[in-house]
Design a protein around this motif. Structure first.
Motif, PDB file in Angstrom:
ATOM      1  N   THR A  31       0.728  -1.141  -0.079  1.00  0.00           N
ATOM      2  CA  THR A  31       0.379  -0.008  -0.310  1.00  0.00           C
ATOM      3  C   THR A  31       0.640   1.004   0.408  1.00  0.00           C
ATOM      4  N   ARG A  32       0.358   2.354  -0.554  1.00  0.00           N
ATOM      5  CA  ARG A  32       1.053   3.675  -0.262  1.00  0.00           C
ATOM      6  C   ARG A  32       0.228   4.389   0.095  1.00  0.00           C
ATOM      7  N   SER A  33      -0.611   4.224   1.163  1.00  0.00           N
ATOM      8  CA  SER A  33      -0.849   5.169   2.282  1.00  0.00           C
ATOM      9  C   SER A  33       0.130   4.315   3.880  1.00  0.00           C
ATOM     10  N   ALA A  45       3.727   9.876   0.188  1.00  0.00           N
ATOM     11  CA  ALA A  45       2.736   9.417   0.721  1.00  0.00           C
ATOM     12  C   ALA A  45       1.861  10.448   1.752  1.00  0.00           C
ATOM     13  N   HIS A  46       1.073   9.778   1.668  1.00  0.00           N
ATOM     14  CA  HIS A  46      -0.573  10.163   2.218  1.00  0.00           C
ATOM     15  C   HIS A  46      -1.285   9.264   2.931  1.00  0.00           C
ATOM     16  N   GLU A  48      -5.169   8.707   3.312  1.00  0.00           N
ATOM     17  CA  GLU A  48      -6.121   8.918   2.642  1.00  0.00           C
ATOM     18  C   GLU A  48      -5.520   6.683   1.644  1.00  0.00           C
ATOM     19  N   TYR A  50      -5.389   4.639  -1.554  1.00  0.00           N
ATOM     20  CA  TYR A  50      -5.063   4.778  -2.864  1.00  0.00           C
ATOM     21  C   TYR A  50      -5.896   3.836  -3.839  1.00  0.00           C
ATOM     22  N   SER A  51      -6.035   5.334  -5.155  1.00  0.00           N
ATOM     23  CA  SER A  51      -6.834   3.987  -6.167  1.00  0.00           C
ATOM     24  C   SER A  51      -6.165   3.480  -6.715  1.00  0.00           C
ATOM     25  N   GLU A  53      -4.647  -0.117  -6.411  1.00  0.00           N
ATOM     26  CA  GLU A  53      -3.710  -0.702  -5.178  1.00  0.00           C
ATOM     27  C   GLU A  53      -4.122  -2.221  -5.876  1.00  0.00           C
ATOM     28  N   HIS A 284       2.535  -0.611  -5.241  1.00  0.00           N
ATOM     29  CA  HIS A 284       1.162  -0.801  -5.091  1.00  0.00           C
ATOM     30  C   HIS A 284      -0.180  -0.728  -6.471  1.00  0.00           C
TER      31      HIS A 284
END
Length: 367
Positions: A31-33, A45-46, A48, A50-51, A53, A284
């Motif tokens: 995940t990049r979150s 990264a933040h 929220e 990420y679309s 994944e 991701h």
């Protein structure tokens, strides 16, 4: 996060080998979150979602292809991997396929329950990033007040659950003078290893400017590291620092020491930059890259089976051929053990085959 490699004493298979080299390590950004906002984050990264994944089914199918490339250790990373709800399900699936998993986490989300689940999923080691010996400087670097204390609490939970951990430290000009203090903290916490990471200026790190050390400081840090490793039995490793493998051999020759696994561990039998030769990164969304800092689209596992990407990617084939390296990297007698940082070459020189920009060594063979 290491094991003794299955390789001949001279190092990994040559870059122009007759066969595809075995894949030793996969850093998988599940995940990049992330709950932090670190100054050096390559992914920017933040928290929220990420679309795009990979979903659970896609991730499990990907895991099933990994053994076709060798017996790689899977580094579950992010973002913050603990922000992915099925992380333990994926780890269990990988273990069922005979694969070893480790986790790169910031430690702030590790509770008593989470530590037990890490252990029960068969995750063999966690790396926790600590970039200063105190909360003020660490929290400022990590972008969250309380991050330092939260990471230390996470470490205590891992220890209580019997999960091995290591400390990772990113090298900046700001923390250079306090390296010994950070090591002493890691030692006092009971870390199995201390890994230092030389900064690659990509993502948020590209904005750090003055925090990026010079080639001369780089050389000094790695020489200090070579000397410092003699003072402890803890496993020490310099990462994203391929010229340490040159320095190690230069210093060992001066001291009349044989460079072997018994004395120097993996550093004696590995190569500096493993991107595309023994290591790769999967994003991701399934994009395969030589490493997380080198954003080359070498193929996407949604379109091409992962083993085919590892075997046939044009970029990987180029990285395995030192004759294509440019500048002094292309004529350096230490290419086999160093290779230069291909990500820094890309971000600072404009192409991943250019010479390493933070190396002060001049090869014996002149241009």
């Amino acid at each position: 996060m290491n094991q003794k490699p299955k390789t001949h004493p001279g190092g990994p298979p040559g870059p122009v080998a007759d066969r595809t080299p075995d894949l030793r390590l996969i850093a998988w950004e599940i995940t990049r979150s992330c709950n932090l906002a670190c100054k050096h984050c390559r992914a920017e990264a933040h928290p929220e979602p990420y679309s795009g994944e990979l979903d659970t089914a896609e991730a499990k199918a990907l895991i099933e292809t990994f053994p076709e490339t060798g017996s790689p250790i899977i580094i579950l990373t992010g973002g913050e991997p603990l922000m992915r709800k099925d992380v333990f399900e994926l780890a269990v699936h990988a273990k069922s396929k005979g694969l070893r998993c480790v986790m790169a986490t910031n430690g702030t989300l590790v509770t008593e329950e989470t530590a037990a689940r890490i252990r029960d999923a068969g995750i063999e080691r966690c790396s926790i990033s600590i970039d200063a010996p105190n909360s003020r400087d660490h929290d400022e670097f990590r972008g969250l007040t309380g991050a330092f204390e939260a990471s230390l609490r996470g470490i205590e939970q891992l220890k209580a659950a019997g999960v091995e951990f290591q400390i990772n430290t990113t090298v900046t000009r700001h923390n250079l003078s306090r390296f010994k203090d950070i090591f002493l903290l890691a030692q006092g916490l009971g870390a199995a290893a201390w890994h230092i990471f030389l900064l690659v200026p990509t993502g948020r790190a590209a904005e750090l400017g003055a925090e990026i050390i010079s080639a001369q400081e780089y050389e000094s840090v790695l020489n200090w590291f070579y000397d410092f490793r003699k003072t402890t039995d803890m496993q020490l490793k310099a990462t994203c620092a391929p010229h340490y493998h040159r320095i190690l051999r230069q210093r060992a020759k001066q001291e009349g020491i044989k460079v072997d696994f018994q004395t120097f561990g993996l550093d004696a039998v590995s190569r500096g930059c493993l991107g595309g030769t023994g290591f790769c990164f999967i994003s991701h969304v399934g994009q395969v890259q030589p490493c997380g800092y080198l954003e080359l689209d070498c193929g996407n596992v949604r379109q091409t089976p992962f083993p085919e990407i590892w075997k046939n990617s044009r970029q990987f084939l180029e990285l395995r051929n030192p004759k294509l390296y440019r500048g002094k990297c292309g004529r350096c007698e230490y290419e086999r053990v160093c290779g230069g940082c291909r990500a820094r070459a890309q971000t600072m020189r404009g192409h991943y085959l250019e010479e390493e920009p933070l190396c002060s060594y001049e090869p014996r063979k002149k241009a």
